[in-house]
Scaffold this motif. Sequence first.
Motif, short mmCIF file in Angstrom:
data_model
loop_
_atom_site.label_atom_id
_atom_site.label_comp_id
_atom_site.label_asym_id
_atom_site.label_seq_id
_atom_site.Cartn_x
_atom_site.Cartn_y
_atom_site.Cartn_z
N ILE A 11 -16.45 8.89 23.67
CA ILE A 11 -15.96 10.14 23.62
C ILE A 11 -14.38 9.76 24.13
O ILE A 11 -13.52 10.36 22.98
CB ILE A 11 -16.47 11.00 24.19
CG1 ILE A 11 -18.05 11.16 23.73
CG2 ILE A 11 -15.60 11.65 24.59
CD1 ILE A 11 -18.33 11.99 23.60
N THR A 12 -14.05 8.91 25.24
CA THR A 12 -12.68 9.59 25.50
C THR A 12 -12.27 8.17 24.88
O THR A 12 -11.05 8.23 24.39
CB THR A 12 -12.96 8.54 27.04
OG1 THR A 12 -13.53 8.94 28.11
CG2 THR A 12 -11.79 7.73 27.72
N ASP A 13 -12.90 7.57 24.15
CA ASP A 13 -11.92 6.08 23.62
C ASP A 13 -11.28 6.85 22.30
O ASP A 13 -9.94 6.76 21.41
CB ASP A 13 -12.92 4.72 22.93
CG ASP A 13 -12.45 4.13 24.77
OD1 ASP A 13 -12.12 4.52 25.23
OD2 ASP A 13 -13.81 3.16 24.25
N TYR A 14 -12.34 7.76 21.31
CA TYR A 14 -12.05 8.00 20.15
C TYR A 14 -11.46 9.93 20.25
O TYR A 14 -10.77 9.53 19.02
CB TYR A 14 -12.82 8.16 19.27
CG TYR A 14 -13.44 7.00 18.64
CD1 TYR A 14 -13.36 6.58 17.63
CD2 TYR A 14 -14.41 5.67 19.41
CE1 TYR A 14 -13.32 4.62 17.13
CE2 TYR A 14 -14.49 4.45 19.24
CZ TYR A 14 -14.01 4.02 17.77
OH TYR A 14 -14.78 3.17 17.52
N LEU A 15 -12.07 10.56 21.10
CA LEU A 15 -11.43 11.91 21.06
C LEU A 15 -10.80 12.16 21.99
O LEU A 15 -10.05 13.47 22.14
CB LEU A 15 -12.46 12.87 21.28
CG LEU A 15 -14.08 12.27 20.59
CD1 LEU A 15 -14.52 13.20 20.55
CD2 LEU A 15 -14.01 12.41 19.02
N GLU A 16 -10.27 11.73 23.04
CA GLU A 16 -8.79 12.04 24.00
C GLU A 16 -9.32 13.39 24.56
O GLU A 16 -8.22 14.37 23.87
CB GLU A 16 -7.67 11.37 23.84
CG GLU A 16 -7.19 10.95 22.84
CD GLU A 16 -5.80 11.00 21.71
OE1 GLU A 16 -6.19 11.84 21.51
OE2 GLU A 16 -4.95 9.99 22.06
N PRO A 17 -10.15 12.99 25.79
CA PRO A 17 -10.82 14.66 26.32
C PRO A 17 -9.99 15.27 27.49
O PRO A 17 -9.82 16.57 26.58
CB PRO A 17 -11.95 14.04 27.35
CG PRO A 17 -12.44 12.85 26.96
CD PRO A 17 -11.10 12.41 26.18
N GLN A 18 -8.52 14.50 27.42
CA GLN A 18 -7.87 15.43 27.91
C GLN A 18 -7.04 16.14 26.56
O GLN A 18 -6.42 16.64 27.18
CB GLN A 18 -6.50 14.34 28.46
CG GLN A 18 -5.90 13.25 28.08
CD GLN A 18 -6.57 12.32 26.88
OE1 GLN A 18 -7.52 12.31 26.95
NE2 GLN A 18 -5.21 11.70 26.37
N THR A 19 -6.58 15.92 25.76
CA THR A 19 -6.33 16.89 24.77
C THR A 19 -7.35 18.18 24.39
O THR A 19 -6.10 18.55 23.50
CB THR A 19 -6.04 16.13 23.67
OG1 THR A 19 -6.57 15.86 22.84
CG2 THR A 19 -5.58 14.99 24.07
N LEU A 20 -7.62 18.46 25.04
CA LEU A 20 -8.85 19.62 24.44
C LEU A 20 -8.21 21.04 24.51
O LEU A 20 -7.90 21.50 23.31
CB LEU A 20 -8.84 19.98 25.57
CG LEU A 20 -10.89 20.87 25.33
CD1 LEU A 20 -11.49 20.80 23.89
CD2 LEU A 20 -11.82 21.74 26.42
#
Length: 485
Positions: A11-20
């Motif tokens: 998820i971190t690699d593909y979805l970039e949680p920091q951009t939520l």
Amino acid sequence: MKKEELLAQIITDYLEPQTLEQNYAWDISKLLIDESNVLSLSRQEILDVKDATSAFSQNRLLKKIVSQRLSNNKLNYELLHWIIKDWGGISAFKNPADNKKNQTRIESFFESLEERAPLATDLFKIIPSLSKLSSFWDPENYVIYDNRAIYTLNYIIYKANEKGAGLKYFPIKGGSRNKMVTEKPIEILIGKYNRSAFYPEETAYYIYCDLINALNALLYPGHIDEPYRTEMLLFSKIEIPFRAMNGKLDNLKPKLRGKLKNHQMQKVNGLSPKQKYYPIQKLLANALSEGLTTVTATIGELNQQIEKIGKGKLPEVAYKYNVFWGNDFASKTHVWKTAWLSQGFVVANTTGVVNSQRLDTDPVPSEGTVSFQFVKKDVFAENGLNNTPLEKELEIDLESLYEKIRNEIKTNTPKYFSIMLKENGALVTANEILSSTEPTDGFTILLLMGRLDLTLEFFIVNSPKYHPLFAETLLNNAKHRIGRI
């Protein structure tokens, strides 16, 4: 590495949680003003939510406010209706205060949550709506089972399984209003639908909430009491798995129901403009002229086209039996199938359309979708649709087995076995039955009647010539069921 850690890393690699916060776009500022009388918001609460810096922050504050309201009365039907209809955008959902069916559903849903009891089929059927209620009632433990979020999560699970994780997927129920979910189903990546590859519907919601909570603790360690962050992230990133499947749909092997042969694709005459299902044929012909090889339409759209020529709507059997959407030529009375077969298309997928438990009084599944796929002549050879001689023998023998069952068992004949044979063919049917974790209802019926000799399992075990067609684990499953080992 634990499965949660692997999934969190992907998820971190593909979805970039920091951009939520900048990517979540469910703006509710106008809605709050329009419906403040239902929410009973104070002036300060309205100002706090409106002053929030992002749609994410607005929804975060709203969850806390509504959760407080429901903590005093979780069966506040007006507020629950607002959550589903106004906030959730499900305009067709009737107010439970005036609708006994919805009232019963909601009460049963909350009772199930309190006991963590398996969800009944009619509850999971509308879990995207019902889970909105639990996510506001207890946002620290429950999240929304939104089809878009599930779609993205299934893609993450697929990427984990590429690394050998061996994880199950989450079922998507009741179709979807989102075209991405229906146009490129997860089966495009994982292959033909196999029920054993997915979590059981009755427990899927609980497993999903537990997983999201665990993932959220890893992705947002400073907000472990806000699992909806991870659910919102999955929801807002659906375009990532959708784009990842670009160019792969044409490689999907259609789920061919019935005995479709090469030469038959070339010999089917089309319908005339006066026939009921001609609009479907025209839809596919137009798509092909535009270079489209895959067409997805909702039941509502198909019915609308048929109504335009004054021919009513699709019959009830279209919503109850998969064989209606078959690609076979077994019956000359099934003229509607030529609507797609005459154009070189087959039905590759039906989502949220067919329900064998459906009652004639149930509403038409207008949001359910049917996907048609164009199949070139040479694709049949590539996909190996011409069975080997041994597979053809198996098909004849299993059809004979069903005839024997029908002749010797006068009541409670296991009819689903016959339907599966017609839909999937002998080898696929046998593999699906033998790979299931539980015996079929038909097996149970025959067991109770003392006729294990009529079961598929008994036949396969005692027919050594067919053993090369099956994996050793499947043969062992069959032996276990009939008590041979």
